[in-house]
Scaffold this active site. Structure first.
Site, PDB file in Angstrom:
ATOM      1  N   GLU A 148       0.813  -1.223   0.000  1.00 34.59           N
ATOM      2  CA  GLU A 148       0.000   0.000   0.000  1.00 34.59           C
ATOM      3  C   GLU A 148       0.843   1.268   0.000  1.00 34.59           C
ATOM      4  O   GLU A 148       1.660   1.469   0.904  1.00 34.59           O
ATOM      5  CB  GLU A 148      -0.896  -0.002   1.248  1.00 34.59           C
ATOM      6  N   GLU A 247     -12.364   2.726   5.213  1.00 39.71           N
ATOM      7  CA  GLU A 247     -11.246   3.019   6.124  1.00 39.71           C
ATOM      8  C   GLU A 247     -11.145   4.534   6.299  1.00 39.71           C
ATOM      9  O   GLU A 247     -10.215   5.178   5.834  1.00 39.71           O
ATOM     10  CB  GLU A 247      -9.932   2.435   5.582  1.00 39.71           C
TER      11      GLU A 247
END
Length: 267
Positions: A148, A247
């Site tokens: 990520e 998120e």
């Protein structure tokens, strides 16, 4: 729409073991977590308590982070941290066992910050080795490792999709491991100045996971100016078939109120 709730950033007023039931009560069937323990290798009773909470809530664990160090203290992963590779690899075994028990298939390996006094090339070389190790381990349960790009930390070297994809390509070229995938967090990519539509157009079918939050502020969709609905639709059209990870940091008492005008929340 198919959503999975990140219960490490949402529902934080509750103990971790109560959050899966709260996710279910909110109408979702899937949950994801950052590493929910304080160490890389927690006691078995801690693992059992976490797993039982998910099982009894009747939700699926769709994603789990590897141990990332002291996150509140600024750590962002052990993958490239020279001298902590044994700790990372011990954690991989725990992650695989949790994934096997709960059916999770996606595991986020935060890359780690640049360490002052350590050669960046040595960090990258170690990261490639550790990602290959983790990829081979989770492949045994049909899983993928996620890599990520992250915003908010100058020392974190993966800022764009291209940064992460270059490491992913090295893992495949040097070790033959092909189950390390890009985690496309549209918030992080946008805040870092990446061309999100171009990333989607070029790589949507290869995404290992997608997460969303609005910007500025990292709040729920609608609190900023990112075209998240459009980007999700483009990712779907481009071949991404997995859930969308929620998120974000809630800005109101009901963190899911924004969904009232959308389709089903079920993942």
């Amino acid at each position: 729409m198919s959503y999975t709730v990140n219960a490490s950033i949402l529902l934080t007023e509750l103990p971790i073991t109560e959050r899966p039931a709260a996710v279910k009560a909110a109408g979702f069937d899937a949950v994801e977590f950052w590493w929910p323990f304080s160490s890389a290798v927690p006691a078995q009773d801690e693992v059992d308590e976490f797993a039982t909470a998910i099982e009894e809530a009747g939700v699926r664990l769709t994603g789990l982070n590897f141990f990332a160090g002291d996150m509140p203290g600024g750590d962002r992963g052990l993958v490239s941290w020279v001298g902590r590779d044994d700790e990372f690899r011990a954690n991989v075994d725990v992650v695989v066992r949790i994934g096997e028990r709960l059916g999770a298939k996606a595991f986020n390996a935060l890359y780690g910050n640049r360490i002052e006094g350590t050669d960046p090339q040595a960090q990258d070389d170690l990261a490639v080795q550790n990602l290959a190790f983790a990829g081979a381990a989770v492949a045994k349960i049909g899983g993928v490792v996620l890599l990520e790009p992250v915003s908010g930390m100058d020392a974190y070297p993966l800022k764009t999709a291209a940064d992460a994809l270059a490491i992913i390509q090295r893992v495949e070229d040097e070790h033959g491991v092909d189950n390390v995938k890009l985690l496309a967090d549209f918030y992080h990519l946008a805040v870092n100045g990446d061309d999100v539509p171009a990333v989607i157009a070029g790589h949507a079918a290869e995404f290992g996971h997608v997460q969303i939050a609005d910007a500025p502020g990292r709040g729920e969709p609608g609190t900023g100016d990112l075209p998240l609905e459009q980007w999700i639709a483009e990712a779907r059209a481009g071949g991404y078939t997995g859930p969308i990870g929620l998120e974000y940091k809630a800005t109101q008492a009901d963190p899911f109120a924004w969904l009232s005008s959308t389709t089903s929340t079920n993942a």
